[in-house]
Write a protein that holds these residues in place. Structure first.
Motif, PDB file in Angstrom:
ATOM      1  N   THR B 133       0.824  -1.205   0.000  1.00  0.00           N
ATOM      2  CA  THR B 133       0.000   0.000   0.000  1.00  0.00           C
ATOM      3  C   THR B 133       0.864   1.263   0.000  1.00  0.00           C
ATOM      4  O   THR B 133       0.611   2.192  -0.775  1.00  0.00           O
ATOM      5  CB  THR B 133      -0.905   0.034   1.256  1.00  0.00           C
ATOM      6  N   ALA B 134       1.874   1.279   0.881  1.00  0.00           N
ATOM      7  CA  ALA B 134       2.737   2.453   0.973  1.00  0.00           C
ATOM      8  C   ALA B 134       3.425   2.704  -0.369  1.00  0.00           C
ATOM      9  O   ALA B 134       3.501   3.839  -0.853  1.00  0.00           O
ATOM     10  CB  ALA B 134       3.772   2.253   2.070  1.00  0.00           C
ATOM     11  N   LEU B 135       3.885   1.623  -1.008  1.00  0.00           N
ATOM     12  CA  LEU B 135       4.581   1.752  -2.273  1.00  0.00           C
ATOM     13  C   LEU B 135       3.630   2.225  -3.381  1.00  0.00           C
ATOM     14  O   LEU B 135       3.977   3.073  -4.199  1.00  0.00           O
ATOM     15  CB  LEU B 135       5.203   0.399  -2.649  1.00  0.00           C
ATOM     16  N   GLU B 136       2.426   1.691  -3.343  1.00  0.00           N
ATOM     17  CA  GLU B 136       1.412   2.069  -4.336  1.00  0.00           C
ATOM     18  C   GLU B 136       1.147   3.572  -4.264  1.00  0.00           C
ATOM     19  O   GLU B 136       1.072   4.251  -5.288  1.00  0.00           O
ATOM     20  CB  GLU B 136       0.124   1.309  -4.001  1.00  0.00           C
ATOM     21  N   ILE B 137       1.007   4.090  -3.046  1.00  0.00           N
ATOM     22  CA  ILE B 137       0.736   5.517  -2.857  1.00  0.00           C
ATOM     23  C   ILE B 137       1.927   6.345  -3.343  1.00  0.00           C
ATOM     24  O   ILE B 137       1.761   7.336  -4.067  1.00  0.00           O
ATOM     25  CB  ILE B 137       0.422   5.823  -1.368  1.00  0.00           C
ATOM     26  N   MET B 138       3.138   5.928  -2.993  1.00  0.00           N
ATOM     27  CA  MET B 138       4.328   6.672  -3.415  1.00  0.00           C
ATOM     28  C   MET B 138       4.450   6.713  -4.944  1.00  0.00           C
ATOM     29  O   MET B 138       4.752   7.757  -5.524  1.00  0.00           O
ATOM     30  CB  MET B 138       5.588   6.040  -2.817  1.00  0.00           C
ATOM     31  N   ILE B 139       4.222   5.558  -5.568  1.00  0.00           N
ATOM     32  CA  ILE B 139       4.314   5.506  -7.037  1.00  0.00           C
ATOM     33  C   ILE B 139       3.297   6.457  -7.653  1.00  0.00           C
ATOM     34  O   ILE B 139       3.595   7.228  -8.565  1.00  0.00           O
ATOM     35  CB  ILE B 139       4.119   4.063  -7.553  1.00  0.00           C
ATOM     36  N   ASP B 140       2.070   6.417  -7.126  1.00  0.00           N
ATOM     37  CA  ASP B 140       1.024   7.294  -7.645  1.00  0.00           C
ATOM     38  C   ASP B 140       1.394   8.769  -7.497  1.00  0.00           C
ATOM     39  O   ASP B 140       1.061   9.596  -8.346  1.00  0.00           O
ATOM     40  CB  ASP B 140      -0.287   7.001  -6.906  1.00  0.00           C
ATOM     41  N   ARG B 141       2.104   9.080  -6.438  1.00  0.00           N
ATOM     42  CA  ARG B 141       2.466  10.482  -6.189  1.00  0.00           C
ATOM     43  C   ARG B 141       3.580  11.001  -7.092  1.00  0.00           C
ATOM     44  O   ARG B 141       3.692  12.221  -7.277  1.00  0.00           O
ATOM     45  CB  ARG B 141       2.880  10.661  -4.710  1.00  0.00           C
ATOM     46  N   VAL B 142       4.402  10.124  -7.620  1.00  0.00           N
ATOM     47  CA  VAL B 142       5.536  10.629  -8.416  1.00  0.00           C
ATOM     48  C   VAL B 142       5.482  10.294  -9.910  1.00  0.00           C
ATOM     49  O   VAL B 142       6.015  11.036 -10.732  1.00  0.00           O
ATOM     50  CB  VAL B 142       6.903  10.134  -7.854  1.00  0.00           C
ATOM     51  N   LEU B 143       4.832   9.169 -10.252  1.00  0.00           N
ATOM     52  CA  LEU B 143       4.988   8.630 -11.608  1.00  0.00           C
ATOM     53  C   LEU B 143       4.624   9.612 -12.727  1.00  0.00           C
ATOM     54  O   LEU B 143       5.281   9.663 -13.766  1.00  0.00           O
ATOM     55  CB  LEU B 143       4.174   7.331 -11.741  1.00  0.00           C
ATOM     56  N   PHE B 144       3.574  10.414 -12.502  1.00  0.00           N
ATOM     57  CA  PHE B 144       3.116  11.327 -13.556  1.00  0.00           C
ATOM     58  C   PHE B 144       4.141  12.405 -13.892  1.00  0.00           C
ATOM     59  O   PHE B 144       4.027  13.057 -14.933  1.00  0.00           O
ATOM     60  CB  PHE B 144       1.770  11.963 -13.163  1.00  0.00           C
ATOM     61  N   CYS B 145       5.138  12.618 -13.036  1.00  0.00           N
ATOM     62  CA  CYS B 145       6.154  13.648 -13.308  1.00  0.00           C
ATOM     63  C   CYS B 145       7.349  13.113 -14.098  1.00  0.00           C
ATOM     64  O   CYS B 145       8.216  13.906 -14.497  1.00  0.00           O
ATOM     65  CB  CYS B 145       6.643  14.270 -12.003  1.00  0.00           C
ATOM     66  N   ALA B 146       7.415  11.811 -14.328  1.00  0.00           N
ATOM     67  CA  ALA B 146       8.540  11.260 -15.082  1.00  0.00           C
ATOM     68  C   ALA B 146       8.446  11.685 -16.543  1.00  0.00           C
ATOM     69  O   ALA B 146       7.347  11.836 -17.082  1.00  0.00           O
ATOM     70  CB  ALA B 146       8.530   9.740 -14.977  1.00  0.00           C
ATOM     71  N   ALA B 147       9.595  11.898 -17.190  1.00  0.00           N
ATOM     72  CA  ALA B 147       9.611  12.265 -18.603  1.00  0.00           C
ATOM     73  C   ALA B 147       9.039  11.114 -19.425  1.00  0.00           C
ATOM     74  O   ALA B 147       9.352   9.951 -19.188  1.00  0.00           O
ATOM     75  CB  ALA B 147      11.034  12.573 -19.046  1.00  0.00           C
ATOM     76  N   LYS B 148       8.187  11.441 -20.411  1.00  0.00           N
ATOM     77  CA  LYS B 148       7.569  10.410 -21.238  1.00  0.00           C
ATOM     78  C   LYS B 148       8.504   9.961 -22.369  1.00  0.00           C
ATOM     79  O   LYS B 148       8.310   8.896 -22.937  1.00  0.00           O
ATOM     80  CB  LYS B 148       6.257  10.921 -21.862  1.00  0.00           C
TER      81      LYS B 148
END
Lengths: 367, 367
Positions: B133-148
């Protein structure tokens, strides 16, 4: 010129009228909506792509001054969709439209209302009274069978036919045909063809209708649809729809009755190999059993068996499963009837014990 | 080799493992899933695109014989998604997999299990216990900022950092940066970079996890994620993530606190002219008022005012509204904090009174 109006009410009307806005156009004014003060403190909203036009009215809470202007439909819709419900204030001054609501403020450039192409209403000719709901259902039943290709002018639309006290809609794309009809209380004999774009505009704009009364007016070149204070005028297509009656089978040799959702599930699963591969599904009807089978060199084989009620001869026939599936989805009775002539003749699919709509699907030749 | 298994249970595992299947590949075997009999009458399912691999186990209701085969993931998923729940029977004979359920039958070609690339697990190195759960939340918080952009190798992914008792994820695309961290109960110091594809595979596959325990293993070239009987192994990117700490502002001159949803609504509306035009929104902070304004020659002007709590200096600054909006959407506290240095320095956006994640957004220079 100023007016104020509740956001939800205004948005409904705006969405209805904006379906007619040209999506791709070289004339910027066609991407706009004309606002014009009208009688009884109303405001007229008009959009057109020169082929279809929609005019509707809104009743502002307050209005002062008179005038007209054209404003970009996309920006206005975007603004309205993002505002909460509540009173929205509009002020047209010089060449700008200022929109305010609480702490939100928008200034939109406008175009001159005088340059907006005036659309002639359908005048003279006959008038037909019908129902919005009935028309909505008929359109839903046929529209998906119309050809998508704009260059197939006579099939890229829906054929309207008035005959023997019926209003009938027919759409076909060369591989399949859909027909839906409703009894009318007038004995008109006439027909015309509307483009797919006009049909979609009609479908979208009647969705928001608040009352069920519909009047259709046809003057030989234009059709007018009048409903719930809105009028849509569509230019008819100058092309001949094929003589669809020739395609309708007259006598059948095999009649199958199946449970509609079981048939739909079976087609969906049995066509997995077809959808990923060959696009053809074989149907074997033998006694009270229907076998559906699809094969593809890369994706293997998928097959289903289904219990059916059958009258007439056994049969082996093949179809594009997409056409079977799309038609099955529109049949809303528990049981569906499949009427066959032979392996090389079109299938007629229709609901059991319900008149008024049917599908004709061309088979694929078995190799 | 035969086995049977309840459809719903099997589909969950299948969807989890198939996230690693190569979407575009010149090696057909990589579009498949390896099935292999394992200990305790279990069945091993493996998928890989050579960069990420996922291995999971299913427990068939019955199983007889041993063996292995590779079957196309897309076809198998399509079949399973279209079957109702219930027991599904599988039989692998010669080179075919036969799948049966009631009156449905599928025959799929298979590829040889021996040709499937074996993926080495992460071995040696350190191990870290964390929570799904903790990892899922962290991924959701950062992933959209990664370069496409895949060609930006060092930004097209997520940077993992273990430092001072924290596990930290950082993603950046040159215009903005997201950071999320969680306390761990180990004092590891290390870091690695995973591709966006690996991160998305991880995100999808942990969604189906039935328990919250997660173990992360890193051996210097590969990272292993172990959860709920599934193991995912991802190769780390051989590229250096930029020194992100240099970008984090150290001291602020203006601190603004606003209601998160009011700010989000205000940005959305005020940026209408920007979204359709210039892609820039200006923010004017003056006393306890924030004014947001966007202008475009074709689409006019949209503006909003918002009550805020402010400490420090007044400020005028501009941003790409998309970046502001996306960050605001991830803030899940009632109030959000905006920390500014000056008009030309990055903004730090973070939840009020909650540690653990923040966003850095570069301003657009005011002309």
């Amino acid at each position: 010129m100023r007016f104020s109006i509740p956001r939800n009410e205004f948005l409904t009307r705006l969405e209805s009228v904006s379906t007619a806005v040209a999506s791709k156009t070289v004339k910027p004014i066609l991407s706009g909506i004309l606002f014009r003060t009208a009688e009884d403190s109303k405001l007229e909203l008009i959009a057109t792509d020169l082929e279809t036009s929609i005019k509707t009215y809104v009743q502002p809470s307050e209005i002062s001054g008179t005038g007209q202007f054209v404003v970009d439909a996309k920006v206005l819709l975007e603004i309205m969709r993002n505002l909460p419900d509540g009173k929205v204030f509009f002020e047209f001054q010089d060449t700008n439209l200022v929109i305010r609501m609480e702490k939100s403020r928008f200034v939109l450039p406008t175009m001159s209302g005088e340059e907006f192409p005036e659309v002639e209403p359908a005048q003279g000719g006959w008038e037909l009274e019908t129902s919005v709901t009935a028309l909505e259902i008929m359109i839903d039943r046929v529209l998906f069978c119309a050809a998508k290709d704009e260059f197939m002018r006579n099939l890229n639309g829906v054929y309207w036919e008035l005959e023997g006290g019926y209003l009938r809609l027919v759409a076909a794309d060369g591989f399949r045909l859909a027909l839906a009809e409703e009894k009318t209380n007038q004995n008109l004999e006439d027909h015309f063809l509307l483009t797919l774009k006009s049909m979609k505009d009609l479908q979208s704009s009647i969705k928001t209708a608040g009352s069920d009364d519909m009047k259709i007016v046809y003057d030989g070149t234009r059709v007018g649809f009048y409903f719930d204070g809105t009028e849509m005028v569509a230019r008819v297509v100058e092309a001949d729809f094929p003589d669809y009656k020739k395609v309708l089978p007259k006598a059948f040799k095999t009649r199958v009755v199946a449970n509609t959702s079981s048939l739909s599930d079976a087609i969906r699963r049995a066509s997995i190999a077809a959808r990923l591969g060959s696009d053809s599904i074989k149907i074997e009807i033998k006694e009270d059993n229907m076998k559906l089978i699809a094969k593809s060199p890369d994706h293997g084989e998928s097959s289903e068996e289904l219990e059916i009620k059958k009258d007439g001869e056994d049969l082996i026939i093949a179809f594009n499963p997409k056409f079977l599936l799309e038609a099955t989805k529109k049949i809303d009775t528990e049981e569906v009837e499949l009427n066959f002539v032979d392996s090389n003749s079109p299938l007629q699919m229709n609901p059991v014990d319900v008149e008024g709509y049917l599908y004709i699907i061309m088979p694929i030749r078995l190799i």
